[in-house]
Write a protein that holds these residues in place. Structure first.
Motif, PDB file in Angstrom:
ATOM      1  N   PRO A 226      29.083  30.773  49.366  1.00  9.66           N
ATOM      2  CA  PRO A 226      29.140  29.888  48.157  1.00  9.66           C
ATOM      3  C   PRO A 226      29.585  30.766  46.913  1.00  9.66           C
ATOM      4  O   PRO A 226      29.335  31.958  46.877  1.00  9.66           O
ATOM      5  N   PRO A 227      30.173  30.089  46.062  1.00 15.21           N
ATOM      6  CA  PRO A 227      30.972  30.743  44.958  1.00 15.21           C
ATOM      7  C   PRO A 227      29.808  31.585  44.274  1.00 15.21           C
ATOM      8  O   PRO A 227      30.166  32.585  43.623  1.00 15.21           O
ATOM      9  N   GLY A 228      28.416  30.848  44.010  1.00 15.75           N
ATOM     10  CA  GLY A 228      27.710  31.634  43.288  1.00 15.75           C
ATOM     11  C   GLY A 228      27.141  32.963  43.735  1.00 15.75           C
ATOM     12  O   GLY A 228      26.717  33.785  43.020  1.00 15.75           O
ATOM     13  N   ARG A 229      27.301  33.117  45.173  1.00 21.98           N
ATOM     14  CA  ARG A 229      26.651  34.177  45.757  1.00 21.98           C
ATOM     15  C   ARG A 229      27.877  35.278  45.954  1.00 21.98           C
ATOM     16  O   ARG A 229      27.681  36.653  45.911  1.00 21.98           O
ATOM     17  N   VAL A 230      29.058  34.863  46.106  1.00 15.66           N
ATOM     18  CA  VAL A 230      30.107  35.816  46.353  1.00 15.66           C
ATOM     19  C   VAL A 230      30.938  36.328  44.993  1.00 15.66           C
ATOM     20  O   VAL A 230      31.145  37.541  44.855  1.00 15.66           O
ATOM     21  N   LEU A 231      30.963  35.360  44.004  1.00 13.63           N
ATOM     22  CA  LEU A 231      31.556  35.612  42.723  1.00 13.63           C
ATOM     23  C   LEU A 231      30.405  36.262  41.920  1.00 13.63           C
ATOM     24  O   LEU A 231      30.229  35.637  40.690  1.00 13.63           O
TER      25      LEU A 231
END
Length: 509
Positions: A226-231
């Protein structure tokens, strides 16, 4: 446009070594994308993002003897990836041009599907509207700006109504409002389809995608989720444009590295009432198109002059006039006495060698400038032709992270690498005037820092620098007070970029 069923994507053990490359650009990539999922593919410049999209589209380049350059398995909808199974938007929109007018260009794909004429033109109209392309069906493609061509190329993909959309930097050459509109158009068009988009603008896409896949500099899959975890802070080793991150600091460049071989004081170029009307002659002549009208401009030595404005406002056309590559059809462009040095004052009258000895040109489509078969030879080509040493080219290749790609064919570099190489080639000959068209497109934070640092350093060392750009960060970095920018709208100079006394640039702060 008729809906197409979304397709799942599957990649196993993918490794790709382009012809002439010393090492793979992708290594051991495993990836599963369920049908209908939206994926943002991110990574540093040169990490293999475009190569992965080409693999999914089934259009990887073969070796010189026809041998495969890839190993592993790539499936689209359960079948081996093949041309036509997915819609691919190429990083360089010029590569997608197949016709002289915008309507015929977009119609090419539907026509090859043997669709009825009425359906073809219905799709063309719908695709132009979806891509926010409003120049009209009859507009000559050759007269479009880079941003307009990018939207036209997107329309060509959308007109095919594919089940998978593979988009490589769809907003990279657009001003911020247009980029937001095109991003919204892409998301609308992707409804019910599988989407994989490559973009350095992570903040613009992160909240609209289901997932972020991150490649590292060596072409390995570094993160997926998910974006919030990767970025998160630190993702990508500081090279990614993470949402909320401050502008990078322009890189320091050694004093004197970019000193011009011809020293110029005062104004290097002065334009008064510049106008440009483009005419297309031949079997299908088109009505004249006025792209510049009554533009006044000063280009002082020792400073950076940004050209700003929305896509299609005339920035690239003005840059070409200032470079002496296009003769203005109205007004007058004059070189200062220090730049002309015994030549006629109009740069468009100079011979190629005389221009090359004075001005460095970085075109919006960098491969148009390539004349050699290795990156190192290309970097030094102008310097060598002028009888100058190649040492500066080698130093610039190192600074811009291209030294390890020195023996690669320039046409096999990534889009971001090609732009950096074009900048090296322009600077290596020590020009008194540097003219760069969208030099920061396709750059990660680290390479952006060096590109902007070089523009500032060239001015600090005495060159007159003109840069056309939609990149607001770049414009802030080279013109912090906002007093030197030349703002264009519909080919005219407008308020917001008023001329002012130039301020010489020192070392980045």
């Amino acid at each position: 446009m008729a809906d197409a069923a979304p397709l799942a994507l599957r990649v196993r053990g993918l490794a790709v070594t382009p012809p002439g490359a010393a090492r793979p650009v992708l290594t051991g990539v495993d990836l599963d994308v369920p049908a209908g999922q939206r994926v943002l593919l991110a990574g540093p410049s040169g990490s293999g993002k475009s190569t992965l999209l080409r693999a999914l589209a089934g259009v990887l380049e073969e070796g010189p003897g026809g041998e495969p350059t890839a190993t592993g398995e790539v499936l689209v909808g359960g079948d081996s990836a093949r041309p036509g199974a997915a819609g691919l938007l190429l990083q360089d929109p010029q590569d997608a041009v197949v016709a002289t007018t915008a309507g015929r260009d977009t119609a090419f794909g539907p026509e090859n599907l043997a669709l009825p004429r009425e359906e073809v033109w219905r799709r063309v109209a719908a695709a132009h509207a979806a891509a926010r392309f409003d120049a009209g069906r009859e507009r000559e493609v050759a007269t479009l700006s880079g941003g307009e061509r990018q939207r036209l190329a997107l329309a060509g993909v959308l007109a095919l109504a594919p089940g998978v959309l593979l988009l490589d930097e769809p907003t990279s050459m657009l001003d911020a409002p247009t980029a937001a509109a095109v991003r919204a158009a892409v998301l609308d068009a992707a409804a019910g389809r599988t989407l994989v988009v490559v973009d350095h603008d992570l903040a613009g896409w992160a909240r609209h995608v289901d997932r972020v896949v991150l490649l590292d500099a060596d072409g390995h899959l570094a993160a997926d989720g998910p974006p919030g975890r990767v970025l998160t802070a630190g993702a990508g080793g500081g090279e990614l444009w993470l949402p909320g991150a401050p502008d990078p600091r322009p890189a320091d460049v050694p004093d004197g590295l970019l000193a011009p071989h011809l020293r110029v004081d005062g104004d290097a170029l002065t334009g008064q009432g510049l106008g440009l009307v483009r005419r297309r002659r031949g079997l299908r002549p088109a009505p004249p198109a006025s792209v510049l009208t009554g533009v006044d401009v000063r280009v002082p030595a020792g400073a950076v002059t940004p050209l700003v404005g929305v896509s299609g406002s005339g920035k690239s056309s003005l840059l070409q006039v200032l470079a002496g590559l296009t003769r203005p059809t109205a007004g007058e462009l004059r070189a200062g006495a220090g730049l002309a040095r015994g030549l006629r004052p109009q740069p468009w009258r100079w011979r190629s060698r005389e221009l090359a000895a004075r001005a460095g040109w970085v075109p919006q489509t960098p491969e148009h400038a390539f004349v050699r078969t290795t990156a190192r030879a290309e970097a030094a080509a102008t310097a060598v032709a002028l009888g100058l040493p190649a040492a500066r080219a080698d130093a610039l290749l190192e600074l811009l992270g291209l030294a390890h790609r020195a023996q690669v064919d320039p046409f096999r570099l990534s889009g971001g690498e090609q732009r950096r190489l074009a900048l090296v080639g322009a600077l290596a000959a020590g020009p008194a005037v540097l003219l760069a068209d969208e030099p920061s497109v396709g750059q990660d934070r680290r390479t952006w820092s060096v590109v902007v640092g070089l523009l500032r350093a060239a001015a600090r060392d005495g060159a007159a620098v003109v840069v056309s750009s939609h990149d607001e960060r770049l414009v802030r970095a080279v013109d912090p007070a906002g007093t030197r920018a030349v703002r264009l709208h519909a080919g005219r100079r407008v308020a917001g970029g008023a001329p002012a006394a130039p301020v010489a640039l020192g070392r980045a702060s």
